[in-house]
Design a protein around this motif. Structure first.
Motif, PDB file in Angstrom:
ATOM      1  N   LEU A  96       1.007  -1.390   0.143  1.00  0.00           N
ATOM      2  CA  LEU A  96      -0.098  -0.034  -0.028  1.00  0.00           C
ATOM      3  C   LEU A  96       0.812   1.273  -0.200  1.00  0.00           C
ATOM      4  CD1 LEU A  96      -2.448  -1.089   2.876  1.00  0.00           C
ATOM      5  CD2 LEU A  96      -2.809  -1.314   0.245  1.00  0.00           C
ATOM      6  N   PRO A  97       1.295   1.490  -1.115  1.00  0.00           N
ATOM      7  CA  PRO A  97       2.211   2.840  -1.236  1.00  0.00           C
ATOM      8  C   PRO A  97       1.720   4.078  -0.845  1.00  0.00           C
ATOM      9  CG  PRO A  97       2.649   1.566  -3.262  1.00  0.00           C
ATOM     10  CD  PRO A  97       1.270   0.936  -2.533  1.00  0.00           C
ATOM     11  N   ALA A  98       2.266   5.012  -0.248  1.00  0.00           N
ATOM     12  CA  ALA A  98       1.654   6.225   0.309  1.00  0.00           C
ATOM     13  C   ALA A  98       2.041   7.299  -1.096  1.00  0.00           C
ATOM     14  CB  ALA A  98       2.302   6.805   1.441  1.00  0.00           C
ATOM     15  N   ASP A  99       1.036   7.245  -2.040  1.00  0.00           N
ATOM     16  CA  ASP A  99       1.606   7.828  -3.180  1.00  0.00           C
ATOM     17  C   ASP A  99       0.151   8.388  -3.755  1.00  0.00           C
ATOM     18  OD1 ASP A  99       0.416   5.784  -4.728  1.00  0.00           O
ATOM     19  OD2 ASP A  99       2.282   5.094  -5.444  1.00  0.00           O
ATOM     20  N   ASP A 100      -0.192   8.833  -5.175  1.00  0.00           N
ATOM     21  CA  ASP A 100      -1.307   9.529  -5.553  1.00  0.00           C
ATOM     22  C   ASP A 100      -2.122   8.578  -6.221  1.00  0.00           C
ATOM     23  OD1 ASP A 100       0.037   9.237  -7.680  1.00  0.00           O
ATOM     24  OD2 ASP A 100       0.015  11.305  -8.182  1.00  0.00           O
ATOM     25  N   ARG A 101      -1.856   7.177  -6.251  1.00  0.00           N
ATOM     26  CA  ARG A 101      -2.815   6.146  -7.097  1.00  0.00           C
ATOM     27  C   ARG A 101      -4.286   5.932  -6.363  1.00  0.00           C
ATOM     28  NH1 ARG A 101       0.823   1.300  -6.890  1.00  0.00           N
ATOM     29  NH2 ARG A 101       2.406   2.683  -6.556  1.00  0.00           N
ATOM     30  N   TRP A 102      -4.383   6.308  -5.275  1.00  0.00           N
ATOM     31  CA  TRP A 102      -5.703   6.121  -4.649  1.00  0.00           C
ATOM     32  C   TRP A 102      -6.738   7.083  -4.924  1.00  0.00           C
ATOM     33  CZ3 TRP A 102      -4.591   1.578  -2.779  1.00  0.00           C
ATOM     34  CH2 TRP A 102      -3.416   1.157  -2.211  1.00  0.00           C
ATOM     35  N   GLN A 103      -8.067   6.387  -5.019  1.00  0.00           N
ATOM     36  CA  GLN A 103      -9.314   7.058  -5.380  1.00  0.00           C
ATOM     37  C   GLN A 103      -9.674   7.930  -4.250  1.00  0.00           C
ATOM     38  OE1 GLN A 103     -10.745   7.006  -8.507  1.00  0.00           O
ATOM     39  NE2 GLN A 103      -8.952   6.082  -9.037  1.00  0.00           N
ATOM     40  N   HIS A 104      -9.361   7.284  -3.051  1.00  0.00           N
ATOM     41  CA  HIS A 104      -9.868   8.171  -1.821  1.00  0.00           C
ATOM     42  C   HIS A 104      -8.699   9.025  -1.472  1.00  0.00           C
ATOM     43  CE1 HIS A 104     -11.936   8.069   2.127  1.00  0.00           C
ATOM     44  NE2 HIS A 104     -10.830   8.991   2.614  1.00  0.00           N
ATOM     45  N   ARG A 105      -8.948  10.517  -1.710  1.00  0.00           N
ATOM     46  CA  ARG A 105      -7.700  11.293  -1.813  1.00  0.00           C
ATOM     47  C   ARG A 105      -7.996  12.375  -0.630  1.00  0.00           C
ATOM     48  NH1 ARG A 105      -5.033  11.014  -6.533  1.00  0.00           N
ATOM     49  NH2 ARG A 105      -6.182   9.840  -8.321  1.00  0.00           N
ATOM     50  N   HIS A 106      -8.955  12.628   0.181  1.00  0.00           N
ATOM     51  CA  HIS A 106      -8.848  13.460   1.152  1.00  0.00           C
ATOM     52  C   HIS A 106      -7.625  13.093   2.195  1.00  0.00           C
ATOM     53  CE1 HIS A 106     -10.061  11.742   4.965  1.00  0.00           C
ATOM     54  NE2 HIS A 106     -10.786  11.026   4.079  1.00  0.00           N
ATOM     55  N   GLY A 107      -7.123  14.265   2.951  1.00  0.00           N
ATOM     56  CA  GLY A 107      -6.107  13.986   4.266  1.00  0.00           C
ATOM     57  C   GLY A 107      -4.837  14.106   3.487  1.00  0.00           C
ATOM     58  N   SER A 108      -3.671  13.609   4.042  1.00  0.00           N
ATOM     59  CA  SER A 108      -2.340  13.701   3.568  1.00  0.00           C
ATOM     60  C   SER A 108      -2.085  12.816   2.662  1.00  0.00           C
ATOM     61  CB  SER A 108      -1.684  12.884   4.917  1.00  0.00           C
ATOM     62  OG  SER A 108      -1.876  11.696   5.214  1.00  0.00           O
ATOM     63  N   PRO A 109      -1.113  13.338   1.720  1.00  0.00           N
ATOM     64  CA  PRO A 109      -0.674  12.399   0.483  1.00  0.00           C
ATOM     65  C   PRO A 109      -0.662  11.029   0.658  1.00  0.00           C
ATOM     66  CG  PRO A 109       0.858  14.376   0.755  1.00  0.00           C
ATOM     67  CD  PRO A 109       0.127  14.130   1.988  1.00  0.00           C
ATOM     68  N   GLY A 110      -1.320  10.033  -0.208  1.00  0.00           N
ATOM     69  CA  GLY A 110      -1.474   8.611   0.068  1.00  0.00           C
ATOM     70  C   GLY A 110      -2.167   8.256   0.823  1.00  0.00           C
ATOM     71  N   HIS A 111      -3.210   9.154   1.575  1.00  0.00           N
ATOM     72  CA  HIS A 111      -4.101   8.634   2.751  1.00  0.00           C
ATOM     73  C   HIS A 111      -4.949   7.344   2.275  1.00  0.00           C
ATOM     74  CE1 HIS A 111      -6.598   8.709   6.170  1.00  0.00           C
ATOM     75  NE2 HIS A 111      -7.521   9.332   5.607  1.00  0.00           N
ATOM     76  N   GLY A 112      -5.469   7.511   1.105  1.00  0.00           N
ATOM     77  CA  GLY A 112      -6.404   6.582   0.644  1.00  0.00           C
ATOM     78  C   GLY A 112      -5.854   5.124   0.953  1.00  0.00           C
ATOM     79  N   ARG A 113      -4.352   4.972   0.796  1.00  0.00           N
ATOM     80  CA  ARG A 113      -3.917   3.500   1.464  1.00  0.00           C
ATOM     81  C   ARG A 113      -4.557   3.169   2.692  1.00  0.00           C
ATOM     82  NH1 ARG A 113       1.109   2.411   3.704  1.00  0.00           N
ATOM     83  NH2 ARG A 113       1.569   4.076   5.289  1.00  0.00           N
ATOM     84  N   ASP A 114      -4.471   4.167   3.646  1.00  0.00           N
ATOM     85  CA  ASP A 114      -4.980   3.957   5.004  1.00  0.00           C
ATOM     86  C   ASP A 114      -6.250   3.443   5.145  1.00  0.00           C
ATOM     87  OD1 ASP A 114      -2.529   4.993   5.903  1.00  0.00           O
ATOM     88  OD2 ASP A 114      -3.335   7.043   5.926  1.00  0.00           O
ATOM     89  N   HIS A 115      -7.202   3.813   4.164  1.00  0.00           N
ATOM     90  CA  HIS A 115      -8.609   3.205   4.110  1.00  0.00           C
ATOM     91  C   HIS A 115      -8.420   1.716   3.414  1.00  0.00           C
ATOM     92  CE1 HIS A 115     -10.721   6.846   5.456  1.00  0.00           C
ATOM     93  NE2 HIS A 115      -9.593   7.606   4.836  1.00  0.00           N
ATOM     94  N   VAL A 116      -7.588   1.289   2.903  1.00  0.00           N
ATOM     95  CA  VAL A 116      -7.543  -0.009   2.601  1.00  0.00           C
ATOM     96  C   VAL A 116      -6.959  -0.797   3.574  1.00  0.00           C
ATOM     97  CG1 VAL A 116      -6.353  -1.635   0.586  1.00  0.00           C
ATOM     98  CG2 VAL A 116      -7.299   0.813   0.036  1.00  0.00           C
ATOM     99  N   LEU A 117      -5.944  -0.390   4.480  1.00  0.00           N
ATOM    100  CA  LEU A 117      -5.365  -1.317   5.347  1.00  0.00           C
ATOM    101  C   LEU A 117      -6.456  -2.202   6.124  1.00  0.00           C
ATOM    102  CD1 LEU A 117      -3.019  -1.543   7.337  1.00  0.00           C
ATOM    103  CD2 LEU A 117      -4.056  -0.034   8.876  1.00  0.00           C
TER     104      LEU A 117
END
Length: 140
Positions: free
Chosen positions: A74-95
């Motif tokens: 789950l890289p902290a980059d801009d690939r995630w659809q969920h984009r609010h919060g800090s950069p790459g935060h969408g990955r946190d929602h996949v965790l």
């Protein structure tokens, strides 16, 4: 035979970095207060969309290895659809799909029945939220 249900909430401060926080002692203290000689199940639940509960060895580097593996998966980059919060935060929602927000463990004679090297851990990769609640519930 009557069953008991007891629950309590831990308030954990994880700070502004990714963490694996050992909750084993907190679980043992909860059981000592609520089920000192009981048999049953301990459920650990984190009611947050960006944290999970893991059973793993800590102190030998496995906790850091878990965070490193999560960085690969789950890289902290801009690939995630969920984009609010800090950069790459969408990955946190996949965790929570990989590290579930709960675990249920056996309790025998008031003691948590986990392996010698196992610990109950809160896994938190969300650097934007540093206060977490963890619900401990005993059913015996």
């Amino acid at each position: 035979m009557p069953r008991t249900f007891t629950t309590s909430v831990l308030h954990i401060t994880t700070g502004a970095r990714e963490t694996v926080t050992d909750l084993t002692h907190d679980c043992e203290q909860f059981l000592a207060r609520t089920a000192p000689t009981g048999d049953g199940l301990l459920n650990i639940f984190v009611p947050h969309a960006t944290a999970g509960i893991a059973i793993l060895e800590t102190g030998s580097g496995s906790d850091d290895d878990l965070l490193a593996a999560l960085h690969v998966l789950l890289p902290a980059d801009d690939r995630w659809q969920h984009r609010h919060g800090s950069p790459g935060h969408g990955r946190d929602h996949v965790l929570p799909a990989l590290v579930p927000p709960h675990a249920t463990l056996p309790v025998i004679g008031g003691r948590l029945e986990i392996g010698m090297w196992q610990s109950v851990c809160l896994v938190d990769t969300n650097i934007s939220k540093d206060n977490r609640q963890v619900r401990l519930s005993f059913l015996g």
